[in-house]
Design a protein around this motif. Structure first.
Motif, PDB file in Angstrom:
ATOM      1  N   PRO A   1       7.586  12.407  -4.629  1.00 49.83           N
ATOM      2  CA  PRO A   1       8.526  13.491  -4.362  1.00 49.83           C
ATOM      3  C   PRO A   1       8.695  13.758  -2.869  1.00 49.83           C
ATOM      4  O   PRO A   1       7.712  13.886  -2.135  1.00 49.83           O
ATOM      5  N   GLN A   2       9.958  13.834  -2.439  1.00 51.87           N
ATOM      6  CA  GLN A   2      10.285  14.072  -1.044  1.00 51.87           C
ATOM      7  C   GLN A   2      10.843  15.486  -0.877  1.00 51.87           C
ATOM      8  O   GLN A   2      11.683  15.923  -1.660  1.00 51.87           O
ATOM      9  N   SER A   3      10.384  16.188   0.144  1.00 50.07           N
ATOM     10  CA  SER A   3      10.853  17.546   0.394  1.00 50.07           C
ATOM     11  C   SER A   3      12.246  17.523   0.995  1.00 50.07           C
ATOM     12  O   SER A   3      12.493  16.820   1.976  1.00 50.07           O
ATOM     13  N   LYS A   4      13.140  18.283   0.392  1.00 45.93           N
ATOM     14  CA  LYS A   4      14.545  18.279   0.817  1.00 45.93           C
ATOM     15  C   LYS A   4      14.717  18.775   2.238  1.00 45.93           C
ATOM     16  O   LYS A   4      15.547  18.269   2.993  1.00 45.93           O
ATOM     17  N   GLU A   5      13.921  19.786   2.617  1.00 44.82           N
ATOM     18  CA  GLU A   5      14.119  20.398   3.927  1.00 44.82           C
ATOM     19  C   GLU A   5      12.893  20.316   4.828  1.00 44.82           C
ATOM     20  O   GLU A   5      12.804  21.035   5.821  1.00 44.82           O
ATOM     21  N   ALA A   6      11.955  19.431   4.503  1.00 49.45           N
ATOM     22  CA  ALA A   6      10.790  19.154   5.345  1.00 49.45           C
ATOM     23  C   ALA A   6      10.027  20.406   5.762  1.00 49.45           C
ATOM     24  O   ALA A   6       9.457  20.469   6.852  1.00 49.45           O
ATOM     25  N   GLY A   7      10.007  21.414   4.882  1.00 48.92           N
ATOM     26  CA  GLY A   7       9.200  22.592   5.151  1.00 48.92           C
ATOM     27  C   GLY A   7       9.898  23.717   5.888  1.00 48.92           C
ATOM     28  O   GLY A   7       9.330  24.802   6.062  1.00 48.92           O
ATOM     29  N   TYR A   8      11.139  23.468   6.347  1.00 53.61           N
ATOM     30  CA  TYR A   8      11.863  24.522   7.074  1.00 53.61           C
ATOM     31  C   TYR A   8      13.322  24.505   6.663  1.00 53.61           C
ATOM     32  O   TYR A   8      13.961  23.454   6.634  1.00 53.61           O
ATOM     33  N   SER A   9      13.875  25.664   6.345  1.00 52.07           N
ATOM     34  CA  SER A   9      15.250  25.779   5.867  1.00 52.07           C
ATOM     35  C   SER A   9      16.064  26.696   6.767  1.00 52.07           C
ATOM     36  O   SER A   9      15.766  27.894   6.899  1.00 52.07           O
ATOM     37  N   GLU A  10      17.103  26.145   7.371  1.00 55.15           N
ATOM     38  CA  GLU A  10      18.016  26.955   8.186  1.00 55.15           C
ATOM     39  C   GLU A  10      18.712  28.000   7.313  1.00 55.15           C
ATOM     40  O   GLU A  10      18.949  29.125   7.744  1.00 55.15           O
ATOM     41  N   THR A  11      19.021  27.606   6.078  1.00 56.04           N
ATOM     42  CA  THR A  11      19.688  28.529   5.162  1.00 56.04           C
ATOM     43  C   THR A  11      18.813  29.738   4.873  1.00 56.04           C
ATOM     44  O   THR A  11      19.279  30.891   4.884  1.00 56.04           O
ATOM     45  N   ASP A  12      17.524  29.488   4.604  1.00 58.29           N
ATOM     46  CA  ASP A  12      16.596  30.586   4.340  1.00 58.29           C
ATOM     47  C   ASP A  12      16.521  31.514   5.546  1.00 58.29           C
ATOM     48  O   ASP A  12      16.516  32.745   5.397  1.00 58.29           O
ATOM     49  N   ARG A  13      16.486  30.951   6.731  1.00 57.36           N
ATOM     50  CA  ARG A  13      16.393  31.766   7.953  1.00 57.36           C
ATOM     51  C   ARG A  13      17.657  32.603   8.149  1.00 57.36           C
ATOM     52  O   ARG A  13      17.590  33.790   8.470  1.00 57.36           O
ATOM     53  N   LYS A  14      18.826  31.989   7.914  1.00 55.32           N
ATOM     54  CA  LYS A  14      20.086  32.706   8.081  1.00 55.32           C
ATOM     55  C   LYS A  14      20.232  33.824   7.060  1.00 55.32           C
ATOM     56  O   LYS A  14      20.932  34.808   7.314  1.00 55.32           O
ATOM     57  N   ASN A  15      19.560  33.657   5.910  1.00 54.58           N
ATOM     58  CA  ASN A  15      19.633  34.675   4.859  1.00 54.58           C
ATOM     59  C   ASN A  15      18.578  35.762   5.022  1.00 54.58           C
ATOM     60  O   ASN A  15      18.380  36.592   4.129  1.00 54.58           O
ATOM     61  N   GLY A  16      17.886  35.751   6.153  1.00 56.83           N
ATOM     62  CA  GLY A  16      16.923  36.808   6.431  1.00 56.83           C
ATOM     63  C   GLY A  16      15.474  36.449   6.190  1.00 56.83           C
ATOM     64  O   GLY A  16      14.585  37.279   6.439  1.00 56.83           O
ATOM     65  N   GLY A  17      15.203  35.227   5.695  1.00 55.82           N
ATOM     66  CA  GLY A  17      13.822  34.797   5.499  1.00 55.82           C
ATOM     67  C   GLY A  17      13.211  34.294   6.795  1.00 55.82           C
ATOM     68  O   GLY A  17      13.857  34.270   7.849  1.00 55.82           O
ATOM     69  N   ASN A  18      11.959  33.854   6.711  1.00 64.60           N
ATOM     70  CA  ASN A  18      11.300  33.324   7.912  1.00 64.60           C
ATOM     71  C   ASN A  18      11.615  31.855   8.154  1.00 64.60           C
ATOM     72  O   ASN A  18      11.192  31.280   9.160  1.00 64.60           O
ATOM     73  N   GLY A  19      12.350  31.237   7.228  1.00 58.31           N
ATOM     74  CA  GLY A  19      12.747  29.833   7.388  1.00 58.31           C
ATOM     75  C   GLY A  19      11.801  28.845   6.749  1.00 58.31           C
ATOM     76  O   GLY A  19      12.199  27.717   6.455  1.00 58.31           O
ATOM     77  N   TYR A  20      10.562  29.243   6.505  1.00 61.78           N
ATOM     78  CA  TYR A  20       9.568  28.306   5.989  1.00 61.78           C
ATOM     79  C   TYR A  20       9.622  28.242   4.460  1.00 61.78           C
ATOM     80  O   TYR A  20       9.661  29.270   3.776  1.00 61.78           O
ATOM     81  N   VAL A  21       9.655  27.026   3.947  1.00 64.09           N
ATOM     82  CA  VAL A  21       9.755  26.790   2.499  1.00 64.09           C
ATOM     83  C   VAL A  21       8.655  25.808   2.087  1.00 64.09           C
ATOM     84  O   VAL A  21       8.148  25.051   2.916  1.00 64.09           O
ATOM     85  N   PRO A  22       8.268  25.807   0.816  1.00 62.70           N
ATOM     86  CA  PRO A  22       7.157  24.939   0.383  1.00 62.70           C
ATOM     87  C   PRO A  22       7.504  23.460   0.428  1.00 62.70           C
ATOM     88  O   PRO A  22       8.647  23.059   0.175  1.00 62.70           O
ATOM     89  N   ILE A  23       6.515  22.652   0.756  1.00 63.23           N
ATOM     90  CA  ILE A  23       6.601  21.196   0.630  1.00 63.23           C
ATOM     91  C   ILE A  23       5.907  20.853  -0.679  1.00 63.23           C
ATOM     92  O   ILE A  23       4.680  20.924  -0.778  1.00 63.23           O
ATOM     93  N   SER A  24       6.685  20.511  -1.669  1.00 61.23           N
ATOM     94  CA  SER A  24       6.138  20.301  -3.015  1.00 61.23           C
ATOM     95  C   SER A  24       5.719  18.857  -3.224  1.00 61.23           C
ATOM     96  O   SER A  24       6.316  17.935  -2.672  1.00 61.23           O
ATOM     97  N   LEU A  25       4.709  18.673  -4.069  1.00 63.92           N
ATOM     98  CA  LEU A  25       4.239  17.340  -4.434  1.00 63.92           C
ATOM     99  C   LEU A  25       4.728  16.945  -5.819  1.00 63.92           C
ATOM    100  O   LEU A  25       4.266  15.952  -6.372  1.00 63.92           O
ATOM    101  N   GLN A  26       5.670  17.711  -6.378  1.00 67.84           N
ATOM    102  CA  GLN A  26       6.236  17.388  -7.680  1.00 67.84           C
ATOM    103  C   GLN A  26       7.750  17.254  -7.553  1.00 67.84           C
ATOM    104  O   GLN A  26       8.362  17.734  -6.595  1.00 67.84           O
TER     105      GLN A  26
END
Length: 269
Positions: free
Chosen positions: A84-109
């Motif tokens: 499994p490959q992480s779509k956003e390599a642990g950081y999401s510009e979309t999440d940051r623009k939506n008010g989050g901290n930008g960091y997203v999980p790197i999943s192994l599934q």
């Protein structure tokens, strides 16, 4: 070159071999499905175009077996996938623009993973270069789906097409992964960490006997991944497959079963 190639072959790990599905004699007919890979982006947001193609060179496969694109004509199927490959390599510009901290999980599934057991507040602060306003990298409560989830769908579809005929999965990995999503669907699994397709095919065809051992644990689920301690080795719960084998550090199969030699004695905990 000879020594390098032999090292590649020796590094391939056979994880599963239900009812001695491997090796498969040459001149059998194999079905190799194409793989769809959607657009993905790296850490810097640079996109990689989508593709739908064979993941290996079929001319090489034809040196070992007859090849067909019709599963009904095949003696067995071999699916080549990546972990499994992480779509956003642990950081999401979309999440940051939506008010989050930008960091997203790197999943192994492959399937969507929603974080429930990670720390509410991360040990590390934010990145002072990328975004100095962020002081916490926690991604608890967020979700992530592998960019190559179609690898899993292809395994599932291939099993449906093949019925009772053997399905072999060859995984190329660059980190641990969750095998629970598909292991019980297939007859054999061979794992490599970046070797030539020929080295894998030498194992599958029986030209060489598998001798590789897992250099790390393959976790049972993402919960045990989140619960592990960063500075303690071997503290994840390994995956146990349908044959009763634990995908723990130092595990591997040869034609006779679980490998037990001077290496495994040395690694015994």
């Amino acid at each position: 070159m000879k020594a390098g190639y032999e090292a590649q072959v020796k590094s391939v790990v056979m994880l599963k071999n239900k009812e001695a599905a491997l090796p498969i004699k040459q001149k059998k007919t194999v079905y190799n499905p194409k793989i769809y890979t959607p657009v993905s982006t790296d850490w810097w947001g640079i996109p990689t175009p989508a593709t739908f193609e064979y993941p290996v060179d079929l001319n090489l496969i034809k040196k070992y077996y007859k090849v067909t694109d019709n599963a009904a004509e095949a003696d067995f199927a071999m699916v080549f996938v990546r972990n499994p490959q992480s779509k956003e390599a642990g950081y999401s510009e979309t999440d940051r623009k939506n008010g989050g901290n930008g960091y997203v999980p790197i999943s192994l599934q492959y399937e969507t993973y929603t974080v429930t057991t990670a720390r509410a507040h991360s040990i590390a602060a934010g990145d002072p270069v990328i975004d100095p306003e962020i002081k916490d990298r926690s991604f608890k409560g967020k979700s992530s789906t592998a960019s190559n989830i179609m690898d899993l769908r292809t395994i599932e579809d291939t099993k449906m097409l093949m019925g009772d005929k053997p399905v072999i999965v060859s995984v190329t990995a660059d980190k641990p992964m969750i095998f629970a999503e598909f292991e019980n669907l297939v007859d054999a699994i061979v794992l490599n960490f970046g070797v030539s397709t020929q080295a894998v095919m030498d194992i599958v065809s029986g030209k060489a006997e598998p001798s590789g051992l897992l250099p790390l644990q393959m976790p049972a689920n993402m919960e045990t991944v989140e619960a592990q301690k960063e500075d303690v080795p071997f503290d994840m719960i390994p995956y146990q497959d349908s044959e009763g084998n634990m995908y723990d550090f130092g595990f591997g199969l040869d034609w006779n079963g679980v490998i037990k030699d001077e290496r495994t004695q040395k690694f015994k905990r």
